[in-house]
Write a protein that holds these residues in place. Structure first.
Motif, short mmCIF file in Angstrom:
data_model
loop_
_atom_site.label_atom_id
_atom_site.label_comp_id
_atom_site.label_asym_id
_atom_site.label_seq_id
_atom_site.Cartn_x
_atom_site.Cartn_y
_atom_site.Cartn_z
N GLY A 135 0.79 -1.23 0.00
CA GLY A 135 0.00 0.00 0.00
C GLY A 135 0.82 1.27 0.00
N LYS A 136 2.14 1.14 -0.01
CA LYS A 136 2.95 2.35 0.08
C LYS A 136 2.84 3.20 -1.18
N CYS A 137 2.99 2.59 -2.34
CA CYS A 137 2.94 3.41 -3.55
C CYS A 137 1.61 3.24 -4.28
N THR A 138 1.21 4.30 -4.94
CA THR A 138 -0.12 4.36 -5.54
C THR A 138 -0.38 3.30 -6.61
N PRO A 139 0.51 3.13 -7.60
CA PRO A 139 0.16 2.23 -8.70
C PRO A 139 -0.11 0.80 -8.23
N ARG A 196 -0.85 -0.24 -5.04
CA ARG A 196 -1.98 -0.31 -4.12
C ARG A 196 -3.31 -0.24 -4.87
N GLU A 197 -3.43 0.76 -5.71
CA GLU A 197 -4.70 0.97 -6.40
C GLU A 197 -4.83 0.05 -7.61
N GLY A 198 -3.68 -0.14 -8.30
CA GLY A 198 -3.72 -0.94 -9.52
C GLY A 198 -4.04 -2.40 -9.25
N VAL A 210 -4.55 -1.14 -17.53
CA VAL A 210 -4.22 -0.90 -16.12
C VAL A 210 -2.85 -1.49 -15.81
N GLN A 235 -0.25 0.58 -17.20
CA GLN A 235 -0.17 1.82 -16.43
C GLN A 235 0.66 1.66 -15.16
N ILE A 236 0.65 0.45 -14.61
CA ILE A 236 1.43 0.19 -13.39
C ILE A 236 2.91 0.11 -13.72
N LYS A 250 6.27 2.38 -12.76
CA LYS A 250 5.95 3.49 -11.87
C LYS A 250 5.99 3.13 -10.39
N CYS A 251 6.26 1.88 -10.09
CA CYS A 251 6.16 1.44 -8.70
C CYS A 251 7.43 1.73 -7.91
N LEU A 252 7.25 1.74 -6.59
CA LEU A 252 8.37 2.00 -5.69
C LEU A 252 9.29 0.78 -5.58
N MET A 267 6.33 7.95 -2.37
CA MET A 267 5.25 6.97 -2.29
C MET A 267 4.15 7.17 -3.32
N CYS A 268 3.77 8.43 -3.55
CA CYS A 268 2.55 8.65 -4.33
C CYS A 268 2.80 8.53 -5.83
N ARG A 269 4.02 8.70 -6.24
CA ARG A 269 4.47 8.55 -7.63
C ARG A 269 3.88 9.62 -8.56
N LEU A 302 6.48 11.93 -11.08
CA LEU A 302 7.31 11.28 -12.09
C LEU A 302 7.66 12.25 -13.23
N ASP A 361 -2.10 8.67 -15.35
CA ASP A 361 -2.20 7.30 -14.85
C ASP A 361 -2.29 7.28 -13.32
N PHE A 382 -5.45 6.18 -10.87
CA PHE A 382 -5.35 5.19 -9.79
C PHE A 382 -5.89 5.77 -8.49
N THR A 390 -9.60 5.94 -8.27
CA THR A 390 -10.41 4.71 -8.23
C THR A 390 -10.94 4.46 -6.83
N GLY A 432 -1.85 -2.56 1.85
CA GLY A 432 -2.53 -2.50 0.56
C GLY A 432 -3.66 -1.48 0.57
N LEU A 435 -4.94 -0.09 3.88
CA LEU A 435 -4.08 0.76 4.70
C LEU A 435 -4.91 1.91 5.28
#
Lengths: 424, 850
Positions: free
Chosen positions: A344-348, A350-352, A379, A382-383, A386-388, B47-49, B52, B110, B114, B117, B198, B201
């Motif tokens: 859950g730390k990074c958006t793509p 967690r949400e993706g 989707v 899109q991930i 971009k992830c941590l 964290m939030c990306r 970028l 993107d 996310f 959503t 996830g 959280l």
């Protein structure tokens, strides 16, 4: 296999007994290293052996050790025994049955980087193994192999086990370090990497159990001897955890470069019911799906060759999928896992992963249209990038390769739905 | 100075110090990189990306170490395969950052898709709507329509109280962790954290009471969505309906810059009302933070002139024994006549919450009649602060390695939370902190040296430090000599003397007027002897109990130890912004004639012959002088209520009736008179006080996502005064009168000494009207050591009868092993009459049965 290097208990059943292990050259490498080798020499031998990390990334082990920051002290060793990748069960067998060879590997690594403390981070479900290792560590203390002033050299070393709380992400080395420090198990930003900023901010080497278990024999018998196994760029042996639609699932210790065909048909006894093999996931759930055609089956399993058929060797947890398995179902299971394990730390990620789960669920249940399959692909794309950390990046491998390489399975699922929709 | 690095961001060449993050470098160049989790005051987490960007780096030839050139001679730049986070990547020489490409735009879209959503999209009822980073960035970069099926959204709790003050809406939270990081990194109150993982959280609090931190409100400013809102403001107004007025917090001597958000609303009878308090950036004072007292305790100012609150609405004159409403003309005539008759028999007693302009006029009026003034306070030393106070340009942010900070007799976390915060940060940058106190306080966690002394030996402890440094030992009393032998104290003294910069903050814990005067003198001596005066980041700061006590000293007000006698003997007593009778019933015997100028009908006002109602500071303008001697302007937040006047205007009009030349209309003109008559304030006017310079980080503009909703400061950073020492005046050492009384001499027959302490949230007149805070304010209590309690057979929580200064009050017993034995800690402004150390008698209150 004529002689086991790692799963030696299969030839010497009592090797988990300290006396038996020592009768079989056990701790001679450690004694030799501590009494007659400089720490850098140990690292050099490991470097020369061509040993690469067995946890999945395949990074040269000796090189990693040489990166340790010598201007910051103390140093730490953390053995990654979080073994959480679906389909991986090799470290467990080593720790249960050949624990001293693994512990000696940890100790050699500690000596090489001059750490006086090493931690073994085990997944929470391995609590029995942790207790087992604790007993073995206590035996080593009694035997004078751990503690202060080892062999009268002034070098001291202590080992500790630490149990995680059941999170896949804690197999990622920086999340593991966070967890070991008592914090929420979430990956750190890299760089800095653990050899410069690791446990408690100090230089740390993190290695997989299997990687470390190789080290005692390399020190004892030499780098050249080790290079006699495997291929030029992927030296040594590897434990392949074979599972899925195969007659004889299990751990197989084979030289790197062995083909899929040999693993599956010679060692694994082929596919149940004589069915046709359909796909291979060579690196557990984090893996792309390889179309199991003749070319793929003849591909050597090493770090260089597997990418040629569109996947990675990873931790070599080879999952076999036969013609009875529907790929949308498989993808749905895989994505449920990643959604459940995303930190859950990074958006793509967690949400993706949450979004992909809803899509794969609908596709698998036959409640989707082709547009949903395209959206799923979008989707996942899109991930990508971009992830941590790698968890998020790997979560899409099966999805993208599944849709691209097994399009007909998706079309069949969606077709059923579209037919229902068009009925009066 | 750090090495400078030149890079290109979106075609613009930027030169910034090495180590700067790309996101900040871009900001400095006027290019906005959108962020959610990054905040310029905190460590980056990536964290939030959202941030970028494409990053290219010059290709270096491995053999030569030279930059490879393209055919046209320009350096060859290699871009990475992936987008990279601008918030975690430091700049490097020759770097090329692209934030305006299609690839980057797609990446931002993107990430926003996310985030949306799982977002409830309840902007129409969300407090953040209108000043919401997620809303703004979605408008700027987001997808136009949703591809996520609404029914698949995760439903979560929308009204989760993290405590009484802060609410969490779990659906709106985007897990950026800014609040969690603020609490652990900046406030060091790690009482909230992430739970689960996830998509599940969530932010939880694990303190009792929930979200137990004096800084909790700041998390609502930096929250990039409407997940965290204050109980005070939530569902109170939409941000775009709000006006803003620059002001200064009136709750403590830090002088935090704030903005009052106001609106005219039907539910308040069509009146302009304050809806919330927001921090206003002043990097030399409060940066972009305020404490929860400053944020929530403003309600005492409400209802001026409306009759809907406790506020006084019209002048009252005692007729036939009763206070009766009269016209201003009548009231002022009565007062002026009485003042004329009193002449030198006039005693003007003023409180430290008044503005400089009010205090100046009061002093002018009183002196014009030959009367006397007195400051209503329990703390002294403002004269010394004027001499050896901190030098112009002092800023805690500049203190790090080489700076020594000594805090004595003050629990800064309770008395001036923002100073606590800033000193903590100075220590993290390498400053050396010495905490001298009679009991452990929170600040000691950061101290390199802790000096422990018994209550009553505050000045002695500082003199002992000085004494331990000097070869020629002045003949000091034995208690000083004894303290001077402590190795810890000697080490602290040596470290302080050896530091490049030395700063002393002294407070009033355990002290009354005499004790604090002695302590201030001792601190001044230490500073003078160690040459820590007359320069920036050196000197003396008083941790006053009220916002403008330093201003009162500067205007010429002094406290007096014989106040009770002076009040009784005065022919006319003029009490302004003070409530001596409320604090101590024995002060209720005033002289012949009592005039009270107040916001409320206080206990003192109830005894008055004339009561003059005044405007709250939010209804007028003026200036305060902070503990760091920064003169700062506040502006009217709401219109002047009908029927009320500002304090300076009331005083000015009385003066005019008496033929004195006083300014009664414009605060700004009073300031001109201050500047012409008070040397330290020479050259000041309201224009100078309103001057600003560009501050870093840049906050409060269109891009609220970067710094949060703290306001940009466009109305004045204030002017820090130069102390006499900096202006070249000689400041001689003076040896304080020694309170040679030890505990046993001061203590009561039971051997117990009451020592006053200060609490942030107390039952004072400017706090209590904010009912939201009541749950954080305990019942009246005293704290004592469990060993003393055992002897007296007092269990924890027992109700006690506490007799102080001849007055008996009920209070609960708090047992605390940090309280020294033989001492009873008595909080100020908590309903118990405590002014300085005093003998106290306590016994269990008899249970009254029906």
């Amino acid at each position: 296999m004529s002689e086991y290097l790692l799963l030696r208990h299969r030839q010497i059943p009592d090797i988990g007994n300290l006396t038996v292990y020592r009768q079989n050259e056990g701790f001679q490498a450690f004694h030799k290293a501590v009494t007659s080798m400089k720490p850098e020499e140990v690292t050099e031998v490991v470097k020369a052996s061509g040993l690469r990390g067995r946890g999945g990334a395949g990074f040269p082990t000796g090189l990693k050790w040489s990166f340790i920051d010598k201007n910051k002290w103390p140093h730490y060793v953390v053995a990654n025994a979080d073994e959480s990748e679906p389909g991986t069960f090799k470290d467990r067998e080593i720790m249960e049955n050949n624990p001293f060879q693994f512990l000696e590997g940890v100790m050699l690594c500690a000596y090489a980087i001059q750490a006086n403390v090493a931690y073994i981070y085990l997944r929470g479900e391995f609590w029995q193994i942790a207790a087992h290792l604790d007993r073995k560590i206590a035996e080593l203390h009694s035997a004078g192999l751990l503690g202060d002033n080892l062999f009268g050299t002034g070098y001291s070393l202590r080992l500790y086990t630490h149990l995680g709380a059941g999170a896949y992400i804690c197999g990622e080395e920086t999340a593991m370090l966070e967890s070991l420090e008592g914090k929420l198990g979430q990956p750190r930003l890299r760089p800095p990497f653990p050899p410069s900023f690791g446990l408690y901010g100090m230089p740390t080497v993190v290695n997989n159990v299997e990687t470390l278990t190789n080290v005692p024999l390399i020190i004892e018998k030499g780098a050249a001897w080790y290079r006699g196994y495997g291929t030029e760029k992927s030296a040594g042996v590897k434990i392949f955890s074979l599972s899925g639609c195969v007659n004889k699932p299990g751990n197989y210790e084979l030289p790197l470069g062995t083909t899929f065909r040999e693993l599956i048909y010679e060692h694994g006894g082929g596919i149940p019911g004589g069915r046709q093999i359909k796909a291979i996931m060579p690196a557990g759930a984090s893996s792309s799906l390889i179309v199991a055609n003749e070319q793929a089956l003849d591909t050597p399993m090493d770090y260089e060759s597997v990418p040629a058929v569109g996947a990675q060797l990873g931790s070599a947890s080879v999952i076999i999928i036969d013609e009875s398995v529907d790929i949308p179902w498989l993808i749905n299971k895989t994505i449920h896992f990643f959604k459940h394990e995303s930190c859950g730390k990074c958006t793509p990620c967690r949400e993706g992963s949450y979004w992909m789960m809803h899509l794969t669920e609908r596709i698998d249940k036959g409640k989707a249209t082709w547009k949903d399959v395209e959206l799923l692909k979008d989707v996942a794309t899109q991930i990508r990038g971009k992830c941590l950390c790698a968890l998020g990046e790997f979560s899409i491998e099966a999805v993208l390769s599944g849709i691209d390489r097994f399009r007909q399975d998706f079309e069949a699922r969606v077709g059923a739905r579209e037919m229902i929709e068009t009925q009066p | 100075m750090a090495k400078q690095v030149t890079l290109t961001i979106d075609g613009k060449q930027v030169t910034v110090p090495e180590g700067t993050l790309i996101v900040d470098a871009a900001k400095k160049a006027g290019i906005d990189v959108p962020v959610f989790c990054y905040h310029p005051k905190m460590e980056p987490v990536g964290m939030c990306r959202m941030c970028l960007v494409e990053i290219g780096r010059p290709v270096i030839d491995r053999a030569t170490g030279q930059v490879v050139k393209e055919a046209d001679g320009s350096p060859k730049v290699q871009f990475g395969p992936k987008l990279e986070t601008a918030c975690t990547t430091p700049v490097s020489e020759g770097m090329v950052v692209v934030g305006a490409s299609e690839k980057v735009k797609a990446g931002r879209e993107d990430i926003l898709e996310f985030l949306l959503t799982s977002h409830p999209l309840d902007c129409p009822i969300c407090d953040k709507g209108g000043e919401c980073p997620l809303q703004d960035l979605t408008m700027g970069f987001g997808p136009g329509e949703s591809r996520f099926i609404f029914d698949e959204k995760m439903r979560m709790d929308k009204h989760v109280p993290l405590g009484e003050l802060i609410y969490l809406d779990r659906e709106r939270c985007i897990q950026c962790g800014r609040c969690v990081r603020f609490q652990s990194e900046i406030a060091d109150d790690p009482v909230i954290g992430f739970y689960q993982r996830g998509r599940s959280l969530e932010i939880v609090t694990f303190s009792e009471p929930g979200f137990d931190s004096y800084f909790s409100g700041n998390t609502t400013d930096i929250c990039p969505v409407g997940a965290l809102t204050t109980a005070d403001f939530r569902f109170g107004a939409r941000p775009w309906e709000l006006n803003n007025a620059a002001s200064i917090c009136s709750q403590c001597p830090v002088g935090c810059n704030i903005t009052f958000n106001t609106r005219r609303e039907a539910r308040s009878g069509g009146r302009m009302v304050i809806k919330r308090v927001m921090p206003r950036q002043n990097e030399a004072v409060n940066e972009i933070w305020i404490c929860d007292k400053g944020r929530f305790a403003y309600h005492f100012t409400e209802g001026g002139g409306s009759g809907n609150s406790e506020r006084l609405t019209q002048p009252l004159v005692r007729k036939n024994g009763e206070l009766a409403p009269v016209s201003w003309d009548e009231a002022l005539q009565v007062v002026a006549e009485r003042f004329r008759q009193a002449g030198s028999g006039l005693l003007t007693l003023a409180g430290g919450r008044l503005s400089n302009e009010d205090l100046f006029n009061l002093r002018q009026l009183t002196q014009g009649l030959g009367g006397q003034t007195a400051l209503y306070t329990q703390m002294a030393g403002g004269d010394l602060v004027a001499q050896v106070g901190v030098g112009q340009g002092t800023n805690f942010a500049d203190m790090g390695a080489g700076s020594a900070i000594l805090v004595v007799a003050s629990d800064l976390h309770e008395e001036a939370p923002i100073w606590y915060l800033r000193i903590k940060q100075a220590v993290e940058r390498g400053a050396m902190l010495i905490v001298a106190g009679a009991r452990p306080t929170r600040l000691e966690k950061y101290a390199a040296h802790v000096v422990r002394y018994p209550y009553g030996s505050e000045a002695a402890a500082i003199l002992a430090m000085l004494n331990s440094l000097s070869a020629k030992r002045p003949n000091l009393p034995e208690p000083v000599q004894a303290l001077a032998r402590s190795p810890e104290l000697q080490a602290a003294a040596k470290a302080f003397a050896g530091a490049q910069n030395g700063l002393v903050l002294y407070g009033s814990e355990g002290l009354g007027l005499e004790g604090s005067q002695a302590l201030a003198q001792a601190c001044a001596n230490l500073l003078i002897s160690t040459n820590h005066i007359g320069r920036a980041n050196n000197g003396l700061i008083a941790v006053w109990q009220r916002a403008n006590e330093q201003g009162a000293w500067d205007m010429g007000f002094r406290p007096r130890t014989d106040l009770a006698e002076a009040m009784k003997s005065a022919r006319v007593l003029y009490v302004v912004a003070a409530d001596p009778a409320g604090d101590d019933p024995s002060m209720a015997e005033a002289g012949e004639f009592l005039v009270v100028q107040e916001l409320f009908l206080t206990d003192t006002a109830k005894l008055a012959d004339v009561v003059l109602p005044v405007e709250a500071y939010t209804e007028r303008e003026g200036s305060f002088t902070s503990g760091e001697r920064r003169v700062q302007r506040f502006y009217p937040a709401v219109p002047e209520p009908a029927g009320l006047k500002a304090d300076f205007a009331v005083t000015g009009q009385i003066g005019q009736l008496l033929g004195l030349d006083l300014e009664a209309r414009f605060a700004s003109k009073v300031m001109l008179r201050i500047a012409s008559q008070i040397a330290d304030y020479a050259g000041l006017d309201y224009v100078r006080l309103a001057e600003v310079v560009e501050q870093w980080p840049i906050v409060g503009r269109g891009d609220v996502y970067y710094g949060g909703t703290s306001y940009e400061n466009s109305q004045g950073l204030g002017v820090q005064l130069a102390p006499a020492a900096q202006r070249g005046a000689a400041v001689p050492l003076a040896w304080p009168e020694f309170a040679s009384q030890s505990h046993s001499q001061q203590a009561s027959a039971e051997g117990l000494l009451a020592a006053p302490i200060n609490r942030l949230l107390d039952r004072g007149q400017t706090v209590w009207p904010s009912t939201l805070l009541h749950s954080r304010i305990p019942q009246p209590y005293v704290a004592l050591n469990p060993a003393d309690a055992a002897v007296l057979r007092i269990p924890s929580g027992a109700m006690l009868q506490v007799t102080l200064n001849g007055t008996a009050r009920l209070a609960a017993a708090h047992l605390d092993e940090n309280v020294p034995q033989g001492v009873v800690l008595v909080p100020r402004s908590m309903g118990l009459p405590i002014f300085g150390p005093a003998p106290v008698e306590i016994r269990r209150a008899e249970v009254v049965s029906a």
